[in-house]
Design a protein around this motif. Sequence first.
Motif, short mmCIF file in Angstrom:
data_model
loop_
_atom_site.label_atom_id
_atom_site.label_comp_id
_atom_site.label_asym_id
_atom_site.label_seq_id
_atom_site.Cartn_x
_atom_site.Cartn_y
_atom_site.Cartn_z
N LEU A 150 -34.36 -44.25 12.53
CA LEU A 150 -34.04 -45.14 13.60
C LEU A 150 -34.49 -44.45 15.11
N THR A 151 -34.41 -45.21 16.02
CA THR A 151 -34.85 -44.68 17.32
C THR A 151 -33.57 -44.64 18.31
N ARG A 152 -33.49 -43.42 18.57
CA ARG A 152 -32.41 -43.22 19.50
C ARG A 152 -32.45 -43.97 20.97
N ILE A 153 -31.57 -44.69 21.30
CA ILE A 153 -31.37 -45.33 22.68
C ILE A 153 -30.64 -44.53 23.35
N GLN A 154 -30.74 -44.10 24.80
CA GLN A 154 -29.77 -43.47 25.53
C GLN A 154 -28.89 -44.13 26.11
N PRO A 155 -27.54 -43.80 26.07
CA PRO A 155 -26.27 -44.42 26.73
C PRO A 155 -26.46 -44.45 28.05
N ARG A 156 -25.86 -45.51 28.72
CA ARG A 156 -25.62 -45.27 30.33
C ARG A 156 -24.33 -45.76 30.73
N THR A 157 -24.16 -45.64 31.90
CA THR A 157 -22.71 -46.24 32.29
C THR A 157 -22.97 -47.44 33.19
N ALA A 158 -22.22 -48.64 32.55
CA ALA A 158 -22.02 -49.79 33.41
C ALA A 158 -21.78 -49.68 34.88
N THR A 159 -22.35 -50.37 35.82
CA THR A 159 -21.85 -50.48 37.21
C THR A 159 -20.66 -51.27 37.21
N MET A 180 -40.23 -52.02 10.83
CA MET A 180 -39.19 -52.48 11.64
C MET A 180 -38.64 -51.30 12.28
N THR A 181 -38.64 -51.46 13.54
CA THR A 181 -38.03 -50.38 14.59
C THR A 181 -36.75 -50.64 14.68
N THR A 182 -35.63 -49.76 14.52
CA THR A 182 -34.15 -50.12 14.88
C THR A 182 -33.71 -49.17 15.80
N GLY A 183 -33.04 -49.47 16.70
CA GLY A 183 -32.59 -48.74 17.72
C GLY A 183 -31.16 -48.40 17.40
N TYR A 184 -30.94 -47.21 17.63
CA TYR A 184 -29.47 -46.60 17.46
C TYR A 184 -28.69 -45.81 18.41
N LEU A 185 -27.63 -46.13 18.84
CA LEU A 185 -26.84 -45.27 19.89
C LEU A 185 -25.47 -45.08 19.73
N TRP A 186 -25.15 -43.80 19.74
CA TRP A 186 -23.75 -43.19 19.72
C TRP A 186 -23.77 -41.98 20.97
N ASP A 187 -22.69 -41.79 21.54
CA ASP A 187 -22.60 -40.69 22.48
C ASP A 187 -21.27 -39.88 21.88
N GLU A 188 -21.02 -38.67 21.75
CA GLU A 188 -20.09 -37.85 21.40
C GLU A 188 -18.95 -38.04 22.29
N ILE A 189 -18.99 -38.77 23.52
CA ILE A 189 -17.74 -38.84 24.36
C ILE A 189 -16.98 -40.00 23.64
N PHE A 190 -17.65 -40.88 23.08
CA PHE A 190 -16.98 -42.10 22.40
C PHE A 190 -16.03 -41.61 21.42
N GLY A 191 -16.11 -40.25 21.07
CA GLY A 191 -15.24 -39.54 20.03
C GLY A 191 -14.23 -39.04 20.53
N TRP A 192 -14.06 -39.21 22.10
CA TRP A 192 -12.86 -38.35 22.80
C TRP A 192 -12.10 -39.41 23.42
N HIS A 193 -12.31 -40.72 23.00
CA HIS A 193 -11.25 -41.72 23.43
C HIS A 193 -9.87 -41.50 23.13
N ASP A 194 -9.15 -41.34 23.92
CA ASP A 194 -7.68 -40.95 23.40
C ASP A 194 -6.71 -42.19 23.39
N THR A 195 -6.24 -42.50 22.20
CA THR A 195 -5.68 -43.67 21.88
C THR A 195 -3.99 -43.27 21.71
N GLY A 196 -3.63 -42.06 22.24
CA GLY A 196 -2.24 -41.86 22.15
C GLY A 196 -1.63 -41.21 20.87
#
Length: 369
Positions: free
Chosen positions: A59-68, A1-17
């Motif tokens: 796991l196989t890292r999948i690259q994040p991308r920005t939604a248009t 089984m190949t399982t993709g995985y995605l995390w981007d460091e910038i997700f950890g910078w989301h400022d919730t106040g």
Amino acid sequence: MTTGYLWDEIFGWHDTGSGALFPADPTAGHQPLGHHVAHPDTKRRMHELICVSGLIDHLTRIQPRTATEAELTRVHTAEHVGRIRRDSELPKGGDAGDGISPFGKGAYRIAALGAGSAIAMTEAVVDGTVDNGYALVNPAGHHALPETGMGFCIFNNVAIAARHAQAALGIERIAIVDWDVHHGNGAQAIFADDPSVLTVSLHQDRCFPPNSGLVTERGTGAGHGYNINIPMPVGTGDGGYQYAAETVIGPALEAFAPELVLVASGFDPNAMDPLARQLVTSRGFISLTETVMAAADRSAHGRLVLLQEGGYSPVYVPFCGLATIETLAGVHVLDDAILPVVGGMGGHDLEPHQKALVDQVAELIADVH
Ligand code: 6DK
Ligand code: ZN
């Protein structure tokens, strides 16, 4: 089984106040706190456990991308997308729409990366790069409606992924299973009259949004019957969750036979969560994962994408996430070190009032075709 995985460091910078649950407001008694309940450190810690445990090597890292903007406006109004983009440029950011969902400067870029990452993982699963996948995105998305964000959510990641699969990937029938402890009101509303998308939300009865997610909310028009809510009673543990998975989620997906299964995966039903009162352990998340994997195997060639939603215990969310992704990948690298505490609590047996609720919902599957 190949399982993709995605995390981007910038997700950890989301400022919730600087507030704790509500935005800080000394006049109302809302004290500032270093960590808002939805501070992204909980998800960052989950990512770190995935790395430190060695699971990442399977796991196989999948690259994040920005939604248009075009991808975002398949679900959201141009007004909502434009307002988030503009308010994100303000020195102190803004709010997603309900006054309890503050975001800092630059949030648009992070939220659009989360939505685009949901798309990227869906593409990777549909084109066969991986068999299934987990995108650890942040912020969450499942409360967001076409014209507004709410409940810490800016863009509805799972709905954006579903619409993309239909518009660009040749997929017609999609099941969205939402096991976040809060109601998946966003997908319910967005796909209410659409019989090509089955939405199933398993949540704590009337937790959030207020009075949302009742058994009687079943979709509208041609979509009637294609929304199923399973509002579990307060205090439900692994037994109740497993019964709901086997009695409703599995059979509903079998009746619908989707070509793709998307999961809004929140770990806030966990026994240590501050925002709900359920008792689920890693065992419960494993049985949920096994249920959706089996359903995806039956009709969707195994195509299964899990997208992160909520989960607020920095202690326990990492272990719940690890067990879930281990199950997807068919490997075991580390025992749940908290299970001796939460697994030994009473409350994991299926109780009669939990069974009664699930059995009532199971009758609705007769209308799914
Ligand atoms: N409730 C989520 O985990 C977000 O589903 C949950 C948001 C809970 C907010 C709790 C809260 C109120 C506030 C005002 C009035 C009534 C209730 F989207 C996810 F992040 F996944 O403040
Ligand atoms: Zn939640």
